[in-house]
Design a protein around this motif. Structure first.
Motif, PDB file in Angstrom:
ATOM      1  N   HIS A 246       0.871  -1.174   0.000  1.00  0.00           N
ATOM      2  CA  HIS A 246       0.000   0.000   0.000  1.00  0.00           C
ATOM      3  C   HIS A 246       0.913   1.231   0.000  1.00  0.00           C
ATOM      4  CE1 HIS A 246      -2.609   3.058   2.141  1.00  0.00           C
ATOM      5  NE2 HIS A 246      -3.187   2.841   0.980  1.00  0.00           N
ATOM      6  N   VAL A 247       0.737   2.093  -0.998  1.00  0.00           N
ATOM      7  CA  VAL A 247       1.574   3.287  -1.157  1.00  0.00           C
ATOM      8  C   VAL A 247       0.704   4.527  -1.040  1.00  0.00           C
ATOM      9  CG1 VAL A 247       3.042   4.574  -2.775  1.00  0.00           C
ATOM     10  CG2 VAL A 247       3.253   2.084  -2.605  1.00  0.00           C
ATOM     11  N   GLU A 248       1.213   5.525  -0.335  1.00  0.00           N
ATOM     12  CA  GLU A 248       0.556   6.833  -0.276  1.00  0.00           C
ATOM     13  C   GLU A 248       1.556   7.891  -0.715  1.00  0.00           C
ATOM     14  OE1 GLU A 248      -1.260   7.655   3.494  1.00  0.00           O
ATOM     15  OE2 GLU A 248      -2.834   6.177   3.151  1.00  0.00           O
ATOM     16  N   ILE A 249       1.111   8.744  -1.647  1.00  0.00           N
ATOM     17  CA  ILE A 249       1.937   9.844  -2.131  1.00  0.00           C
ATOM     18  C   ILE A 249       1.288  11.142  -1.644  1.00  0.00           C
ATOM     19  CG2 ILE A 249       2.945  10.978  -4.146  1.00  0.00           C
ATOM     20  CD1 ILE A 249       2.481   8.341  -5.684  1.00  0.00           C
ATOM     21  N   PRO A 250       2.018  11.963  -0.900  1.00  0.00           N
ATOM     22  CA  PRO A 250       1.425  13.191  -0.367  1.00  0.00           C
ATOM     23  C   PRO A 250       1.114  14.179  -1.502  1.00  0.00           C
ATOM     24  CG  PRO A 250       3.781  13.171   0.044  1.00  0.00           C
ATOM     25  CD  PRO A 250       3.434  11.833  -0.537  1.00  0.00           C
TER      26      PRO A 250
ATOM     27  N   LEU B 106      -6.502   3.745  -5.362  1.00  0.00           N
ATOM     28  CA  LEU B 106      -7.649   3.635  -4.469  1.00  0.00           C
ATOM     29  C   LEU B 106      -8.332   4.983  -4.284  1.00  0.00           C
ATOM     30  CD1 LEU B 106      -6.018   1.376  -1.737  1.00  0.00           C
ATOM     31  CD2 LEU B 106      -7.440   0.654  -3.682  1.00  0.00           C
ATOM     32  N   SER B 107      -7.526   6.053  -4.191  1.00  0.00           N
ATOM     33  CA  SER B 107      -8.079   7.397  -4.031  1.00  0.00           C
ATOM     34  C   SER B 107      -7.032   8.412  -4.479  1.00  0.00           C
ATOM     35  CB  SER B 107      -8.481   7.656  -2.571  1.00  0.00           C
ATOM     36  OG  SER B 107      -7.355   7.606  -1.721  1.00  0.00           O
TER      37      SER B 107
ATOM     38  N   VAL C 113      -6.678   7.191 -11.619  1.00  0.00           N
ATOM     39  CA  VAL C 113      -7.623   7.458 -10.534  1.00  0.00           C
ATOM     40  C   VAL C 113      -8.270   6.140 -10.145  1.00  0.00           C
ATOM     41  CG1 VAL C 113      -8.069   9.851 -11.242  1.00  0.00           C
ATOM     42  CG2 VAL C 113      -9.482   8.003 -12.163  1.00  0.00           C
ATOM     43  N   ALA C 114      -9.032   6.147  -9.053  1.00  0.00           N
ATOM     44  CA  ALA C 114      -9.726   4.939  -8.628  1.00  0.00           C
ATOM     45  C   ALA C 114     -10.547   4.393  -9.794  1.00  0.00           C
ATOM     46  CB  ALA C 114     -10.627   5.239  -7.440  1.00  0.00           C
TER      47      ALA C 114
END
Length: 122
Positions: free
Chosen positions: A38-42, A62-63, A78-79
């Motif tokens: 799971h990756v999150e990019i600010p 995912l979002s 995008v999702a």
């Protein structure tokens, strides 16, 4: 069988300003065939051009919004969209939005996910 939930594994931060964080949900060692991260990019963050070694990659947003760049061409993810990155392709990721971008990264074989283990804890 292995079941994982986001927010329960060690989250690591890419060693660069504005870089993403990553959490291995199916880490190398759990499977010899696949890893899921799971990756999150600010907002405004990015991951510069890189390759994935011997791994093929599937990106599942995912979002938020992710710009995927390859060979001078950019695609907006995008999702509901999905992207496949073949072995040897060099790509860059960026979040042009004002909200964090969240995506699942599937790597097969899982060797690419081993690189993320060297990132410092977030």
């Amino acid at each position: 069988m292995h079941v994982a939930k986001t927010g329960t594994a060690v989250r690591r931060r890419a060693p660069l300003p504005g870089g993403p964080t990553a959490e291995a949900l199916i880490a190398p060692g759990v499977s010899e065939q696949v890893a899921v991260v799971h990756v999150e990019i600010p907002p405004g963050g990015c991951l510069p051009e890189h390759d994935h070694g011997s791994s093929q990659i599937v990106l599942v947003p995912l979002s938020g919004t992710v710009e995927l760049s390859h060979d001078g061409e950019s695609r907006t993810l995008v999702a509901g969209s999905v992207a496949h990155i073949a072995t040897g392709e060099r790509v860059a990721l960026a979040n042009p939005g004002t909200e964090p971008a969240s995506l699942m990264v599937v790597a097969s074989p899982p060797q690419f996910a081993e690189r993320l283990a060297s990132w410092p804890a977030a």
